[in-house]
Enzyme design. Structure first.
Site, mmCIF file in Angstrom:
data_model
loop_
_atom_site.group_PDB
_atom_site.id
_atom_site.type_symbol
_atom_site.label_atom_id
_atom_site.label_comp_id
_atom_site.label_asym_id
_atom_site.label_seq_id
_atom_site.Cartn_x
_atom_site.Cartn_y
_atom_site.Cartn_z
ATOM 1 C CD GLN A 23 -2.576 -1.797 1.704
ATOM 2 O OE1 GLN A 23 -1.985 -2.011 2.751
ATOM 3 N NE2 GLN A 23 -3.445 -2.625 1.188
ATOM 4 N N GLY A 24 0.515 2.176 -0.871
ATOM 5 C CA GLY A 24 1.291 3.409 -0.990
ATOM 6 C C GLY A 24 2.292 3.354 -2.128
ATOM 7 C CB SER A 53 -0.752 2.033 -5.724
ATOM 8 O OG SER A 53 -1.208 0.819 -5.247
HETATM 9 C C1 4AZ Z 1 -2.131 -1.380 -2.536
HETATM 10 O O1 4AZ Z 1 -3.104 -1.585 -1.857
HETATM 11 C C2 4AZ Z 1 -1.279 -2.539 -2.902
HETATM 12 N N1 4AZ Z 1 1.603 -6.558 -2.813
HETATM 13 C C3 4AZ Z 1 -0.212 -2.371 -3.770
HETATM 14 C C4 4AZ Z 1 0.579 -3.448 -4.083
HETATM 15 C C5 4AZ Z 1 0.308 -4.679 -3.547
HETATM 16 C C6 4AZ Z 1 -0.746 -4.853 -2.681
HETATM 17 C C7 4AZ Z 1 -1.548 -3.783 -2.358
HETATM 18 C C8 4AZ Z 1 1.188 -5.817 -3.928
HETATM 19 O O2 4AZ Z 1 -1.812 -0.258 -2.922
#
Ligand code: 4AZ
Length: 306
Positions: free
Chosen positions: A245-246, A248
């Site tokens: 998370q973050g 992304s």
């Molecule tokens: C997200 O929620 C997120 N493990 C980004 C990448 C991954 C999982 C969640 C990959 O932004």
């Protein structure tokens, strides 16, 4: 699909950030979650915000200054502190355009976000923010499946390209056989959740992870068919190294003959760094035409303009 830990939309994050109001002291989970009438998604978004503050998981290392000159941070324009304001990553495509994930910005107005480039630290000395003048979200982006999870941000003024800020060319379909083969290492970077605990370092992290074939990624134990042709997987089956998370919207870079190429955009996964649940990334090679049309010929660009 609802089992999958999906990234929260920027709009939810904006609500969460507004709700926490950035008190001088980091608010405790309890004080934010008790006695509130907020909806579940808002409460979930607050949890994500707090988890980011707690800084955990993923098995990466801090980047050196200038190591990822194509990495940018997406910021909530009205939040003054760069680290607090950060909600997603992105990559420099040209001096005027940033590539990111659709799910980071599909619900957001351009005026609400800014970017910062040319730094590995999101702190008080972070360079000047650059406003976003337009968001182009891929017209086939699917908020349920995360298919076609790609968007472009047009900047209000050009980036000063140089040693600290550099473009990363997109990986072409022709480069895939050589770079995206099982076990080949790719590098993902971002300011999302890290392994570090305690002191909130705002240092950019990165981790090298192997490419994973779609067939493997779609096994019942993994994502059971949810990975489309517009997605690629990377990570270790044993777990321990992953984006989170973050992160992304940020870059998954391949070294095509020592030349970095943008192979993926951080998109989704079930949790982070869990065994068999590797990270899923937007398959950039499928969007080279879309990106080139949208950055050169707006009239022909198939996108939702925001
Ligand atoms: C997200 O929620 C997120 N493990 C980004 C990448 C991954 C999982 C969640 C990959 O932004």
């Amino acid at each position: 699909m609802d089992m999958l830990s999906r990234c929260f939309t920027a709009s939810l994050l904006l609500v969460a950030i507004a709700s926490t109001a950035f008190a001088q002291q980091p608010a405790s989970r309890e004080s934010l979650l008790t006695g509130r009438t907020a909806s579940q998604p808002v409460l979930d978004a607050i949890e994500v915000y707090l988890d980011k503050k707690e800084k955990k998981i993923v098995g990466g290392k801090p980047a050196k200054a200038g190591q990822f000159p194509w990495q940018v941070a997406l910021l909530v324009a009205r939040v003054p502190d760069a680290y607090d304001a950060h909600f997603c990553g992105g990559s420099v495509h040209t001096e005027r355009w940033i590539v990111t994930a659709a799910h980071c910005v599909h619900d957001t107005e351009a005026a609400d976000i800014a970017i910062v480039a040319g730094t590995h630290r999101l702190n008080a000395e972070a360079p000047e923010r650059i406003a976003v003048s337009r968001i182009l979200v891929h017209e086939d982006y699917d908020d349920e499946t995360y298919d076609n999870d790609i968007a472009l941000l047009e900047l209000e003024k050009p980036l000063a390209l140089g040693d600290r800020i550099r473009v990363i060319p997109l990986l072409g379909t022709g480069d895939e056989p050589a770079t995206l083969k099982p076990g080949a290492l790719l590098t993902v970077s971002g300011w999302g959740r890290t392994q570090q605990d305690g002191e909130g370092t705002s240092a950019l992290q990165y981790v090298d992870i192997p490419f994973v074939e779609r067939k493997t990624c779609n096994r019942a134990l993994a994502y059971d068919g949810a990975v489309t042709e517009r997605m690629i997987c990377a990570g270790v089956a044993a777990g321990g190294k992953d984006s989170c998370q973050g992160d992304s919207g940020g870059p998954l870079a391949a070294n095509a003959g020592s030349q970095p190429r943008l192979a993926g955009v951080v998109s989704w996964g079930e949790g982070c760094a869990q065994a068999n649940k590797v990270g899923v990334y937007t398959r950039v090679s499928q969007f080279t035409g879309w990106v080139s049309t949208c950055t050169t010929d707006t009239a022909r660009c198939k996108a939702k303009h925001r």
